[in-house]
Motif scaffolding. Structure first.
Motif, PDB file in Angstrom:
ATOM      1  N   GLU A 118      89.328 -38.357 -26.847  1.00 47.16           N
ATOM      2  CA  GLU A 118      88.376 -37.586 -26.056  1.00 47.16           C
ATOM      3  C   GLU A 118      88.209 -38.157 -24.651  1.00 47.16           C
ATOM      4  OE1 GLU A 118      84.662 -36.755 -27.922  1.00 47.16           O
ATOM      5  OE2 GLU A 118      85.500 -36.847 -29.944  1.00 47.16           O
ATOM      6  N   GLU A 160      90.715 -39.817 -22.644  1.00 50.78           N
ATOM      7  CA  GLU A 160      91.855 -39.901 -21.740  1.00 50.78           C
ATOM      8  C   GLU A 160      92.147 -38.569 -21.052  1.00 50.78           C
ATOM      9  OE1 GLU A 160      94.987 -41.638 -24.052  1.00 50.78           O
ATOM     10  OE2 GLU A 160      93.957 -43.571 -24.201  1.00 50.78           O
ATOM     11  N   GLY A 161      91.957 -38.585 -19.739  1.00 54.05           N
ATOM     12  CA  GLY A 161      92.251 -37.413 -18.927  1.00 54.05           C
ATOM     13  C   GLY A 161      91.206 -36.321 -18.967  1.00 54.05           C
ATOM     14  N   THR A 162      90.048 -36.588 -19.571  1.00 46.77           N
ATOM     15  CA  THR A 162      89.011 -35.560 -19.714  1.00 46.77           C
ATOM     16  C   THR A 162      87.859 -35.726 -18.732  1.00 46.77           C
ATOM     17  OG1 THR A 162      87.741 -36.823 -21.347  1.00 46.77           O
ATOM     18  CG2 THR A 162      89.535 -35.420 -22.178  1.00 46.77           C
ATOM     19  N   GLY A 163      87.756 -36.889 -18.102  1.00 39.19           N
ATOM     20  CA  GLY A 163      86.631 -37.150 -17.217  1.00 39.19           C
ATOM     21  C   GLY A 163      85.401 -37.674 -17.930  1.00 39.19           C
ATOM     22  N   MET A 164      85.460 -37.765 -19.258  1.00 44.35           N
ATOM     23  CA  MET A 164      84.322 -38.291 -20.016  1.00 44.35           C
ATOM     24  C   MET A 164      84.133 -39.775 -19.700  1.00 44.35           C
ATOM     25  SD  MET A 164      83.737 -38.458 -24.168  1.00 44.35           S
ATOM     26  CE  MET A 164      83.446 -36.701 -24.362  1.00 44.35           C
ATOM     27  N   GLU A 192      76.022 -34.662 -22.857  1.00 42.16           N
ATOM     28  CA  GLU A 192      76.740 -33.600 -22.168  1.00 42.16           C
ATOM     29  C   GLU A 192      75.743 -32.770 -21.381  1.00 42.16           C
ATOM     30  OE1 GLU A 192      80.013 -30.052 -22.986  1.00 42.16           O
ATOM     31  OE2 GLU A 192      79.325 -31.337 -24.626  1.00 42.16           O
ATOM     32  N   ASP A 230      92.447 -42.094 -17.288  1.00 44.84           N
ATOM     33  CA  ASP A 230      93.356 -40.991 -17.039  1.00 44.84           C
ATOM     34  C   ASP A 230      94.168 -40.679 -18.298  1.00 44.84           C
ATOM     35  OD1 ASP A 230      95.469 -42.838 -17.233  1.00 44.84           O
ATOM     36  OD2 ASP A 230      95.736 -42.994 -15.065  1.00 44.84           O
ATOM     37  N   GLU A 231      95.119 -39.774 -18.184  1.00 47.24           N
ATOM     38  CA  GLU A 231      95.871 -39.336 -19.363  1.00 47.24           C
ATOM     39  C   GLU A 231      96.729 -40.442 -19.970  1.00 47.24           C
ATOM     40  OE1 GLU A 231      98.064 -35.950 -18.088  1.00 47.24           O
ATOM     41  OE2 GLU A 231      96.306 -34.625 -18.058  1.00 47.24           O
ATOM     42  N   GLN A 275      86.027 -44.404 -16.843  1.00 45.55           N
ATOM     43  CA  GLN A 275      86.764 -43.185 -17.131  1.00 45.55           C
ATOM     44  C   GLN A 275      88.240 -43.540 -17.208  1.00 45.55           C
ATOM     45  OE1 GLN A 275      85.431 -41.003 -13.634  1.00 45.55           O
ATOM     46  NE2 GLN A 275      84.501 -39.431 -14.935  1.00 45.55           N
ATOM     47  N   GLU A 286      79.479 -32.162 -17.476  1.00 46.22           N
ATOM     48  CA  GLU A 286      79.863 -33.569 -17.461  1.00 46.22           C
ATOM     49  C   GLU A 286      79.477 -34.206 -18.789  1.00 46.22           C
ATOM     50  OE1 GLU A 286      79.342 -34.232 -12.654  1.00 46.22           O
ATOM     51  OE2 GLU A 286      78.001 -35.273 -14.035  1.00 46.22           O
ATOM     52  N   SER A 287      80.188 -35.270 -19.170  1.00 44.87           N
ATOM     53  CA  SER A 287      79.943 -35.852 -20.490  1.00 44.87           C
ATOM     54  C   SER A 287      80.132 -37.360 -20.485  1.00 44.87           C
ATOM     55  CB  SER A 287      80.872 -35.223 -21.538  1.00 44.87           C
ATOM     56  OG  SER A 287      82.232 -35.438 -21.194  1.00 44.87           O
TER      57      SER A 287
END
Length: 277
Positions: free
Chosen positions: A242, A244-248, A198, A264-265, A262, A202-203
């Motif tokens: 962690e 889905e939809g978080t950009g990780m 992290e 999406d939700e 990456q 960003e992660s």
């Protein structure tokens, strides 16, 4: 060389070897009719898997994640059984980045199975990254030093004896600095760990062999190599939320198609780094 930036951290994937593992073993109880749609096998029912370590520099220190299959460390029989078509070029790739083996400060081991640890030593059994601290879970270290009737097939004495003085173990988690954390999950092996990054909002997460390829997105799809498959399933179930939809970013060591993804939700691919090796 494939790269991904996570805040201040620029990850480089190094060429650690190319194998072809048995498809049935890589997908366990999942029927071939299902997994072969996502990861096509060859005529021997093997799937192509790279063993590519990640290198990054942070706060003036040089790190590796796992170590590839090395050079000249596997017998011809082992190469044949594991479908090895290319050994390691990680030293050459590090040289392209201006990094020598003596410069590596830390090696972050997800676990100590042969395809992750062999590249730490040379054919004489001596440590290649002699100045590095090698991090692994206490459980994993105990296992490789005293393997059981099953695990001795992948925990080899000549893979750890030359690096024993460099090992630093931890119990459940270890934070190296403000950006990097190692976390024990178990599952694939009793001491298996994941790596979190992290930086600057960003992660990324490297789930290693509890999520070895993009085709293992279903939490129930685990390998037959997993010693504790239900632990793998529970860990994937806990961690997948962690992503889905978080950009990780999800990072891969074995996938021959993607370096990172990456989601999406809805669990669909929203970003990708494609393997170009």
């Amino acid at each position: 060389m494939d790269t991904l930036r996570v805040g201040e951290i620029k990850i480089h994937w190094l060429r650690g070897g190319v194998t072809h593992f048995d498809g049935g073993a890589m997908f366990g109880v999942v029927p071939k009719a299902l997994w072969s749609k996502k990861y096509q096998p060859n005529e021997k029912n093997q799937i192509r898997c790279v063993t590519d370590p990640m290198y990054f520099e942070y706060q003036g220190k040089h790190y590796l994640i796992d170590a590839g299959i090395g050079i000249g460390r596997l017998t011809e029989k082992q190469k044949r059984n594991f479908g090895v078509v290319e050994e390691s070029f990680i030293l050459e790739d590090l040289a392209l980045l201006g990094v020598q083996p003596k410069d590596i400060d830390g090696v972050l081991m997800t676990h100590l199975h042969f395809d992750h640890i062999v590249g730490l030593t040379n054919t004489d059994g001596q440590s290649i990254f002699e100045n590095a601290t090698i991090y692994t879970t206490e459980t994993e270290w105990q296992e490789i030093c005293r393997p059981n009737i099953r695990s001795k097939a992948t925990y080899w004495a000549d893979n750890w004896q030359g690096i024993a003085s460099q090992i630093q173990t931890y119990s459940n988690s270890l934070r190296l600095n403000d950006a990097i954390q190692l976390e024990k999950t178990g599952g694939h092996s009793n001491g298996h760990a994941i790596i979190r990054m992290e930086s600057q909002g960003e992660s990324a997460i490297h789930m290693a062999d509890i999520f070895p390829t993009h085709a293992h997105q279903n939490v129930l799809w685990v390998t037959a190599y997993d010693d504790y498959p239900m632990d793998s399933i529970f860990a994937k179930e806990r961690l997948r939320g962690e992503l889905e939809g978080t950009g990780m970013w999800l990072l891969f060591y074995h996938d021959c198609f993607y370096r990172a993804l990456q989601f999406d939700e809805d669990g669909n691919v929203a970003g990708k780094v494609i393997v170009r090796r």
